[in-house]
Design an enzyme around this catalytic site. Structure first.
Site, short mmCIF file in Angstrom:
data_model
loop_
_atom_site.label_atom_id
_atom_site.label_comp_id
_atom_site.label_asym_id
_atom_site.label_seq_id
_atom_site.Cartn_x
_atom_site.Cartn_y
_atom_site.Cartn_z
N HIS A 47 4.13 -9.96 3.20
CA HIS A 47 3.25 -10.98 3.77
C HIS A 47 2.44 -11.72 2.71
CE1 HIS A 47 -0.86 -8.98 3.77
NE2 HIS A 47 -0.09 -7.94 3.50
N THR A 69 13.82 4.74 9.98
CA THR A 69 14.71 3.61 10.23
C THR A 69 14.18 2.34 9.57
OG1 THR A 69 15.37 4.55 12.35
CG2 THR A 69 15.81 2.20 12.01
N THR A 77 0.83 -1.20 0.00
CA THR A 77 0.00 0.00 0.00
C THR A 77 0.87 1.25 0.00
OG1 THR A 77 -1.93 -1.02 1.04
CG2 THR A 77 -1.66 1.34 1.36
N CYS A 99 -9.20 -5.91 1.95
CA CYS A 99 -9.22 -4.47 2.19
C CYS A 99 -10.60 -3.87 2.00
CB CYS A 99 -8.23 -3.77 1.27
SG CYS A 99 -6.56 -4.40 1.44
N GLN A 121 0.71 -9.66 -5.71
CA GLN A 121 0.16 -11.02 -5.85
C GLN A 121 0.94 -11.86 -6.86
OE1 GLN A 121 -2.15 -12.27 -3.97
NE2 GLN A 121 -3.08 -10.47 -3.03
N SER A 131 5.08 -6.81 -1.64
CA SER A 131 4.60 -6.98 -0.26
C SER A 131 5.23 -8.21 0.36
CB SER A 131 3.07 -7.11 -0.26
OG SER A 131 2.61 -7.45 1.03
#
Length: 443
Positions: A243, A281, A114, A367, A221, A241
């Site tokens: 995860h 960081t 995102t 989402c 994806q 992404s």
């Protein structure tokens, strides 16, 4: 000790696969498994890998030292703690780059896809706004892409939202005709998160290069599941992404091409980390986890794809052979097999999800699943509203077993038949009545 007890509880008996699953083993017959939390509670089978994936044990192994022993700030340049963490982050950067055929200097760590999508779309648009004020995307993009574009429209940018064909693919001729003299960016998702359709990314990249327009793709994806090469596909910016590829949550990456150079306006100010594009960081354990997940994905991709394709074919064939009036949404050929979206006519999708409480499934994107509106992706491909409301997404991944697929099929068939028996619409169809010919009136 508590941490290690919990980790030990996740161990499962060796399966036929050479990789042991990270989740509790299913019960005999493919039913729900124990939670592994010591309480003995039953948990549903997990068939929603488009929403998120379990952490691969090998990824966890790579992260643990940086959660406990090597805790230095990777931006601290004056002592060994910082040097150790910096070396680990740079190794992870190379691992991500290697998966997509990029240079490690082109990888920017973010908090997830995102943020990466927001950085890419808003960053490019705002940097080139003095000369270019037009963007092209599609109607079936992830919500964060669509909302980023709508946000830019309030700033005076013009956005073309390309429609898709009934199979979910864009029309390349429509893309060609959408370019304007001041187009700065084209953003098209590689694999759709709801229906699994795979867009012709290489062709889109060629067209964008011919028009000298930057090409961004949301590949959350697709990365680690299908081969991706940013140079071969002419991709200038890519969102990743952690995860979605059996890595940790809270981390992602943005690929930003160096030659020809893509310029972005940063979204946040601070210490100028990540080439000045993403201050803050870098979380070393998460970056290490993303790098390890990319390396594992590169090693397992061919095996995973073959196995997941077989399981998906098994699921679709068994359901469609036992239940009539089932529609697969999206193109059957140009797709990622692990994302199966089926519409069950004359069944309310939410009712079916509630009935399938021992299988973790969804009716669309995580989402937007809080909304009762039918999926905007299904509406974009021309699905009737009734069918759009009856859709279920089945996600098959690295740790999904044949027994879990068979159990899901068995339960799905059982509950679809039961719900249809309760439906007056199904009864009318069985009597040969054409529902579209009926004029419904309100009282």
């Amino acid at each position: 000790m508590l941490v290690w007890r919990r980790l030990a509880a996740l161990r499962v008996p060796p399966a036929s696969r050479r990789l042991s699953a990270a989740a509790p083993a299913p019960a005999p017959g493919g039913g729900p498994g124990r939670s592994g939390d010591g309480g003995g509670a039953l948990r549903p089978l997990y068939m929603d890998v488009q929403a998120t994936t379990p952490l691969d044990p090998r990824v966890l192994d790579s992260m643990l030292p940086y959660l406990m022993a090597y805790y230095g700030n990777p931006h601290s340049r004056t002592h060994a703690y910082g040097w150790e963490s910096e070396a680990a982050v740079e190794k992870a950067r190379r691992q991500v780059a290697d998966l997509i055929g990029a240079d490690s200097r082109e990888i920017i760590f973010t908090s997830g896809a995102t943020e990466s999508n927001n950085m890419a779309i808003k960053g490019v648009a705002r940097f080139y706004k003095s000369r270019k004020k037009h963007i092209i995307t599609t109607q079936t993009e992830h919500k964060c892409v669509l909302d980023s574009c709508r946000s830019l429209e309030t700033e005076g940018f013009r956005v073309t939202y390309l429609p898709v064909k009934k199979n979910g693919l864009i029309d390349l001729k429509e893309l060609e005709s959408a370019f304007q003299p001041d187009t700065s960016l084209v953003s098209v998702m590689t694999v759709n998160n709801e229906i699994g359709v795979k867009q012709p990314i290489r062709d889109i990249g060629e067209i964008c290069r011919e028009h000298k327009v930057f090409f961004h793709t949301d590949a959350a994806q697709a990365i680690g599941k299908i081969p991706m090469d940013v140079n071969d596909m002419k991709i200038d910016i890519m969102s990743i992404s952690g995860h979605k590829i059996y890595g940790p949550k809270g981390v992602g990456a943005l690929y930003v091409r160096r030659r020809p150079r893509v310029r972005l306006e940063p979204l946040q100010s601070g210490g100028g980390q990540e080439r000045g594009l993403r201050s803050g960081t870098v979380p070393t354990p998460l970056a290490v986890g993303l790098g390890a997940a990319c390396e594992v994905a590169q090693q397992e991709m061919e095996y995973d794809h073959k196995r997941i394709s077989q399981l998906a074919e098994r699921l679709v064939t068994k359901i469609m052979s036992e239940v009539p009036d089932v529609v697969m949404n999206g193109d059957r050929e140009h797709r990622y097999p692990g994302c199966v979206n089926l519409s069950f006519a004359y069944v309310e999708g939410e009712s079916l999800l509630m009935a399938l409480k021992d299988v973790a499934l969804s009716s669309g994107s995580a989402c937007t699943s809080a909304s009762l509106e039918p999926s905007y992706v299904l509406r974009a491909i021309g699905t009737d509203e009734d069918l759009a409301h009856s859709s279920i997404r089945f996600g098959i991944g690295r740790f999904t077993t044949e027994e879990e697929v068979d159990y899901t099929v068995r339960k799905c068939v059982q509950h679809v038949k039961r719900l249809r028996e309760m439906s007056p619409l199904w009864e009318m169809v069985q009597d040969g009545i054409d529902l579209k010919s009926i004029k419904w009136t309100q009282h």
